[in-house]
Design a protein around this motif. Sequence first.
Motif, PDB file in Angstrom:
ATOM      1  N   GLU A 238      34.022   5.024  71.771  1.00  0.00           N
ATOM      2  CA  GLU A 238      35.084   5.705  71.037  1.00  0.00           C
ATOM      3  C   GLU A 238      36.041   6.420  71.991  1.00  0.00           C
ATOM      4  O   GLU A 238      37.254   6.462  71.753  1.00  0.00           O
ATOM      5  CB  GLU A 238      34.481   6.710  70.048  1.00  0.00           C
ATOM      6  N   ASN A 239      35.527   6.990  73.053  1.00  0.00           N
ATOM      7  CA  ASN A 239      36.364   7.695  74.039  1.00  0.00           C
ATOM      8  C   ASN A 239      35.972   7.402  75.489  1.00  0.00           C
ATOM      9  O   ASN A 239      36.762   7.614  76.401  1.00  0.00           O
ATOM     10  CB  ASN A 239      36.264   9.219  73.826  1.00  0.00           C
TER      11      ASN A 239
ATOM     12  N   LYS B  94      38.138   5.396  78.071  1.00  0.00           N
ATOM     13  CA  LYS B  94      39.575   5.680  78.154  1.00  0.00           C
ATOM     14  C   LYS B  94      39.905   6.263  79.526  1.00  0.00           C
ATOM     15  O   LYS B  94      39.021   6.789  80.228  1.00  0.00           O
ATOM     16  CB  LYS B  94      39.974   6.646  77.029  1.00  0.00           C
TER      17      LYS B  94
ATOM     18  N   HIS C 208      37.925  -0.462  75.768  1.00  0.00           N
ATOM     19  CA  HIS C 208      39.008   0.247  75.068  1.00  0.00           C
ATOM     20  C   HIS C 208      39.326   1.503  75.869  1.00  0.00           C
ATOM     21  O   HIS C 208      38.459   2.361  75.943  1.00  0.00           O
ATOM     22  CB  HIS C 208      38.528   0.600  73.659  1.00  0.00           C
TER      23      HIS C 208
ATOM     24  N   TRP D 223      47.718   3.211  77.509  1.00  0.00           N
ATOM     25  CA  TRP D 223      47.935   3.930  76.254  1.00  0.00           C
ATOM     26  C   TRP D 223      48.691   5.212  76.563  1.00  0.00           C
ATOM     27  O   TRP D 223      48.488   5.795  77.636  1.00  0.00           O
ATOM     28  CB  TRP D 223      46.564   4.244  75.614  1.00  0.00           C
TER      29      TRP D 223
ATOM     30  N   ASN E 294      48.185   7.953  75.032  1.00  0.00           N
ATOM     31  CA  ASN E 294      47.295   9.066  74.701  1.00  0.00           C
ATOM     32  C   ASN E 294      46.060   9.037  75.616  1.00  0.00           C
ATOM     33  O   ASN E 294      45.698   7.980  76.117  1.00  0.00           O
ATOM     34  CB  ASN E 294      46.837   8.842  73.254  1.00  0.00           C
ATOM     35  N   GLN E 295      45.399  10.187  75.758  1.00  0.00           N
ATOM     36  CA  GLN E 295      44.170  10.259  76.561  1.00  0.00           C
ATOM     37  C   GLN E 295      44.333   9.601  77.940  1.00  0.00           C
ATOM     38  O   GLN E 295      43.447   8.901  78.428  1.00  0.00           O
ATOM     39  CB  GLN E 295      42.984   9.671  75.771  1.00  0.00           C
TER      40      GLN E 295
ATOM     41  N   GLU F 198      48.784   0.485  71.098  1.00  0.00           N
ATOM     42  CA  GLU F 198      49.757   1.273  70.319  1.00  0.00           C
ATOM     43  C   GLU F 198      51.112   1.444  70.996  1.00  0.00           C
ATOM     44  O   GLU F 198      51.619   2.556  71.093  1.00  0.00           O
ATOM     45  CB  GLU F 198      49.144   2.645  69.993  1.00  0.00           C
TER      46      GLU F 198
ATOM     47  N   GLN G 133      43.810  -2.481  64.096  1.00  0.00           N
ATOM     48  CA  GLN G 133      42.908  -1.327  64.000  1.00  0.00           C
ATOM     49  C   GLN G 133      42.350  -1.157  62.590  1.00  0.00           C
ATOM     50  O   GLN G 133      41.195  -0.833  62.412  1.00  0.00           O
ATOM     51  CB  GLN G 133      43.635  -0.061  64.458  1.00  0.00           C
TER      52      GLN G 133
ATOM     53  N   GLU H 206      39.094  -1.192  64.598  1.00  0.00           N
ATOM     54  CA  GLU H 206      38.794   0.234  64.348  1.00  0.00           C
ATOM     55  C   GLU H 206      38.745   0.548  62.858  1.00  0.00           C
ATOM     56  O   GLU H 206      39.233   1.578  62.406  1.00  0.00           O
ATOM     57  CB  GLU H 206      39.869   1.126  65.015  1.00  0.00           C
TER      58      GLU H 206
ATOM     59  N   TRP I 224      35.121   1.947  62.879  1.00  0.00           N
ATOM     60  CA  TRP I 224      35.354   3.045  63.827  1.00  0.00           C
ATOM     61  C   TRP I 224      34.355   4.188  63.574  1.00  0.00           C
ATOM     62  O   TRP I 224      34.712   5.292  63.159  1.00  0.00           O
ATOM     63  CB  TRP I 224      36.804   3.524  63.765  1.00  0.00           C
TER      64      TRP I 224
ATOM     65  N   TRP J  84      35.836  10.523  63.257  1.00  0.00           N
ATOM     66  CA  TRP J  84      37.036  11.213  63.753  1.00  0.00           C
ATOM     67  C   TRP J  84      37.880  11.740  62.608  1.00  0.00           C
ATOM     68  O   TRP J  84      38.637  12.681  62.770  1.00  0.00           O
ATOM     69  CB  TRP J  84      37.861  10.248  64.628  1.00  0.00           C
TER      70      TRP J  84
HETATM   71  O1  G3I Z   1      35.730  16.102  75.076  1.00  0.00           O
HETATM   72  C1  G3I Z   1      36.419  17.258  74.576  1.00  0.00           C
HETATM   73  C2  G3I Z   1      35.537  18.458  74.585  1.00  0.00           C
HETATM   74  O2  G3I Z   1      35.206  18.766  75.940  1.00  0.00           O
HETATM   75  C3  G3I Z   1      36.277  19.639  73.938  1.00  0.00           C
HETATM   76  O3  G3I Z   1      35.423  20.724  73.846  1.00  0.00           O
HETATM   77  C4  G3I Z   1      36.735  19.257  72.525  1.00  0.00           C
HETATM   78  C5  G3I Z   1      37.564  20.374  71.880  1.00  0.00           C
HETATM   79  O4  G3I Z   1      38.393  19.881  70.859  1.00  0.00           O
HETATM   80  O5  G3I Z   1      37.542  18.112  72.612  1.00  0.00           O
HETATM   81  C6  G3I Z   1      36.865  16.989  73.144  1.00  0.00           C
HETATM   82  O6  G3I Z   1      37.740  15.895  73.180  1.00  0.00           O
HETATM   83  C7  G3I Z   1      38.063  15.296  71.948  1.00  0.00           C
HETATM   84  C8  G3I Z   1      37.643  13.829  72.026  1.00  0.00           C
HETATM   85  O7  G3I Z   1      38.078  13.147  70.869  1.00  0.00           O
HETATM   86  C9  G3I Z   1      36.136  13.655  72.143  1.00  0.00           C
HETATM   87  O8  G3I Z   1      35.482  14.126  71.003  1.00  0.00           O
HETATM   88  C10 G3I Z   1      39.551  15.410  71.741  1.00  0.00           C
HETATM   89  O9  G3I Z   1      39.919  16.764  71.515  1.00  0.00           O
HETATM   90  C11 G3I Z   1      39.978  14.570  70.559  1.00  0.00           C
HETATM   91  O10 G3I Z   1      41.411  14.547  70.510  1.00  0.00           O
HETATM   92  C12 G3I Z   1      39.478  13.141  70.739  1.00  0.00           C
HETATM   93  O11 G3I Z   1      39.845  12.407  69.598  1.00  0.00           O
HETATM   94  C13 G3I Z   1      39.774  11.007  69.745  1.00  0.00           C
HETATM   95  C14 G3I Z   1      41.158  10.400  69.496  1.00  0.00           C
HETATM   96  O12 G3I Z   1      41.064   8.986  69.588  1.00  0.00           O
HETATM   97  C15 G3I Z   1      42.167  10.907  70.503  1.00  0.00           C
HETATM   98  O13 G3I Z   1      43.347  10.213  70.437  1.00  0.00           O
HETATM   99  C16 G3I Z   1      38.799  10.459  68.706  1.00  0.00           C
HETATM  100  O14 G3I Z   1      37.483  10.916  69.014  1.00  0.00           O
HETATM  101  C17 G3I Z   1      38.829   8.941  68.688  1.00  0.00           C
HETATM  102  O15 G3I Z   1      38.106   8.467  67.585  1.00  0.00           O
HETATM  103  C18 G3I Z   1      40.276   8.452  68.559  1.00  0.00           C
HETATM  104  O16 G3I Z   1      40.286   7.035  68.634  1.00  0.00           O
HETATM  105  C19 G3I Z   1      41.568   6.412  68.470  1.00  0.00           C
HETATM  106  C20 G3I Z   1      41.541   5.099  69.247  1.00  0.00           C
HETATM  107  O17 G3I Z   1      41.188   5.329  70.570  1.00  0.00           O
HETATM  108  C21 G3I Z   1      42.902   4.409  69.168  1.00  0.00           C
HETATM  109  N1  G3I Z   1      43.321   4.229  67.805  1.00  0.00           N
HETATM  110  C22 G3I Z   1      43.295   5.390  66.971  1.00  0.00           C
HETATM  111  C23 G3I Z   1      41.910   6.042  67.017  1.00  0.00           C
HETATM  112  C24 G3I Z   1      41.849   7.199  66.072  1.00  0.00           C
HETATM  113  O18 G3I Z   1      42.743   8.216  66.480  1.00  0.00           O
END
Ligand code: G3I
Length: 321
Positions: free
Chosen positions: A40-41, A44, A77, A81, A83-84, A125, A201, A232, A281, A289
Amino acid sequence: MIGLKDKYKDYFKIGAAVNYRTVDTHKDLLIKHFNSITCENETKYDNLQKEENNYSFDHADRILGFAKDNNMFMRGHTFVWHNQTPDWVFKDATRDILLDRMKNHMTHVGKRYEKDFYCWDVVNEAIEDKGHMFYRKSPWIDIIGEDFMDLAFTYAKEILPEADLYYNDYNESNFPKRDKIYRAVKDMLDRGVPVDGIGLQCHWNIYSPSMDDFKRAMEQYAKLGIKIQVTEMDISLYEFKDDSKLDKPSSELISRQTALYREGFKILRDYKDIVDTVTLWGVADDETWLDYFPVKDRKNWPLLFDEAHEPKEALYAIMDF
Ligand code: G3I
């Protein structure tokens, strides 16, 4: 009950997005029902290379170990991108510097997992949702230019000749975005860019897209003549702009969700010759998420198994054929 992956063995692989915790907490469901895994992350850019040339593979390796122990496929994955991706990647970057960073990251990560990952989302994306713009604004396109996708796929093919390379996007069924995604991939193929597949997705909700729109999108993408993956999938119980909160899902909402899963999978089965994998997903409703997006700390129930890891109506519906 037989496993979902076994029911679909003559159709396509069944995948789940996992994280380094859910491979333990959800392992029974994963082993019984799924044969493909997406991190999931953990794969990245910012998880693997937070600082330049300082890679951390621990979490990704842990998930790969689980997949190998249980004979599951792994999808990658994602490489490119908006993001991230850590800020340093774009800092003081010229076109050449950014292309170099892109290529180094793909080489380091791609080669490490070359024998284990059967495909990669090379670009994620990059198309704009709104009508008047084609590409989504991002540092990749701002710094490199409109050929950033061509170059990303070309590098990826040089580095990973055996892997299937995907373009992956959301709102894949909606007009006009589906036309733009189709056009972007078609133009790349016409230019000889090595794109092997398109990743849909399918982050849906119980009001959108209509299954007519999904059918039209599938018809259109099928014309590309390349593989299709659902990458996803989940089905939220809230309309996108709705910020209300439910304590629990009503049977009416669950029935609508069930009907969409049933119809969506039926359409996908009709395209079994080109659909390679359908990935959810997440695994079960206790970890998704959508509990944080678009409304923070609001419970949602978008998957095929409930919070107690029991099968939902939707699971029975997609196994009923
Ligand atoms: O790892 C940190 C942690 O250290 C911290 O304490 C915490 C506080 O909020 O955040 C943690 O990171 C989060 C991460 O997920 C891991 O859980 C991020 O804030 C959060 O933004 C991140 O969200 C992810 C998101 O992508 C970010 O864009 C989701 O889990 C993940 O499911 C989502 O996946 C994306 C696909 O990659 C692309 N398509 C859309 C899909 C849904 O948004």
